[in-house]
Write a protein that holds these residues in place. Structure first.
Motif, short mmCIF file in Angstrom:
data_model
loop_
_atom_site.label_atom_id
_atom_site.label_comp_id
_atom_site.label_asym_id
_atom_site.label_seq_id
_atom_site.Cartn_x
_atom_site.Cartn_y
_atom_site.Cartn_z
N ASP A 175 0.83 -1.21 0.00
CA ASP A 175 0.00 0.00 0.00
C ASP A 175 0.86 1.26 0.00
O ASP A 175 0.52 2.25 -0.68
N LEU B 279 2.13 1.76 -3.52
CA LEU B 279 1.08 2.20 -4.44
C LEU B 279 0.80 3.68 -4.24
O LEU B 279 0.59 4.43 -5.21
N GLU B 280 0.80 4.07 -3.00
CA GLU B 280 0.52 5.48 -2.69
C GLU B 280 1.70 6.36 -3.08
O GLU B 280 1.52 7.47 -3.61
N ASN C 20 1.82 6.38 -6.94
CA ASN C 20 0.53 6.73 -7.54
C ASN C 20 0.18 5.74 -8.65
O ASN C 20 -0.10 6.10 -9.79
N ILE C 21 0.26 4.46 -8.32
CA ILE C 21 -0.10 3.40 -9.26
C ILE C 21 -1.06 2.45 -8.59
O ILE C 21 -1.23 2.48 -7.36
N THR C 22 -1.68 1.63 -9.40
CA THR C 22 -2.62 0.67 -8.85
C THR C 22 -1.89 -0.65 -8.61
O THR C 22 -0.76 -0.90 -9.10
N LYS C 23 -2.56 -1.52 -7.88
CA LYS C 23 -2.00 -2.83 -7.57
C LYS C 23 -1.89 -3.68 -8.84
O LYS C 23 -0.96 -4.47 -9.01
N GLU D 253 -1.30 -2.54 -11.88
CA GLU D 253 -0.14 -2.09 -12.65
C GLU D 253 1.17 -2.62 -12.04
O GLU D 253 2.09 -3.02 -12.76
N LEU D 254 1.26 -2.64 -10.74
CA LEU D 254 2.46 -3.15 -10.08
C LEU D 254 2.64 -4.65 -10.31
O LEU D 254 3.75 -5.13 -10.59
#
Length: 266
Positions: free
Chosen positions: A231, A234-235, A238-241, A243-244
């Motif tokens: 988390d 991601l924060e 500034n990406i989503t899970k 995308e990671l």
């Protein structure tokens, strides 16, 4: 056949001998076809001292046997004294040298017809052997002449063929060089084609994992710290899970791992 047979002997006196004043030689001879036997009779007078007036007499008989070795015809055989020599030796010895003369015809055996035929056959065989030897020698000479002629002809042919062989070898070498050049050019083309194919393959391999929308996306590499969480990352970026997880395996992340973080702006 004339023959001289020497006979030597030394006669011993009972007293000293100062001088031989008289001496004579006679002989008794008995002859056969292959043997001469008989006696030499030597007699004479001598002085014991130089001042003596008296003369002493002496007589010696010397028997002899002479083998002729060849059969003589007794009707033509002649035996006689050829030479007689003497000399005083020491004080009481007389050395005599007698040469006996022998002459006569040798008996030649008459050969019967069978013996003559055998001799003629031996002579004929000898002549045949000589002729065969001459023929063999002539054949060897002819073979030598033929060999020399063949060698000369072969030598001339080799001299005539030699330039042709050289030209043929030159043409073969030129053809071989041209083939080698063609093979080199073909190999170079194959190498270039292979290099191009490899470059294309490498390019394809690099971008094979990306679609067209991702060609202009930039990325960062993040080293995972002990305090990092999913988390938090991601924060922070500034990406989503989704995308990671698209570029990383996030189920088992531990400190020290490196994560690929897309940085494209939405």
């Amino acid at each position: 056949m004339r023959k001289i047979v020497p006979f030597n002997n030394v006669l011993s006196f009972n007293t000293d001998v100062c001088e031989i004043t008289a001496i004579s030689l006679e002989h008794d001879i008995n002859t056969t076809s292959d043997l001469i036997s008989g006696q030499f009779h030597i007699s004479g007078e001598y002085k014991i001292t130089d001042g003596d007036i008296l003369r002493e007499e002496f007589n010696f008989d010397l028997p002899f046997d002479i083998a002729l070795g060849q059969e003589y015809d007794r009707n033509t055989l002649v035996v006689d004294i050829d030479d007689f020599r003497y000399e005083l030796v020491d004080r009481n010895k007389l050395k005599v040298n007698i040469d006996l003369y022998i002459d006569g015809e040798i008996i030649v055996e008459e050969k019967n017809d069978s013996e003559m035929m055998v001799e003629q056959e031996e002579v004929a065989l000898g002549d045949e052997g000589v002729q065969e030897g001459m023929m063999e020698e002539e054949d060897n000479n002819n073979e030598g002449d033929i060999d020399e002629t063949l060698e000369e002809e072969m030598g001339e042919d080799n001299l005539e063929v030699e330039p042709e062989r050289i030209e043929l070898l030159d043409e073969m070498l030129k053809d071989k060089e041209e083939d080698s050049m063609e093979n080199v050019e073909i190999n170079n083309e194959n190498v270039n084609n292979n290099n191009n194919d490899n470059n294309n393959d490498n390019s394809n391999n690099i971008f094979s994992g990306f679609n067209e929308e991702e060609k202009y996306v930039t990325y960062r590499v993040h080293r995972v710290m002990e305090t990092d969480t999913i988390d938090k990352l991601l924060e922070e970026y500034n990406i989503t899970k989704e995308e990671l997880s698209k570029y990383n395996v996030i189920e088992n992340i531990k400190p020290g791992d490196k994560l690929i973080i897309p940085t494209n702006d939405k």
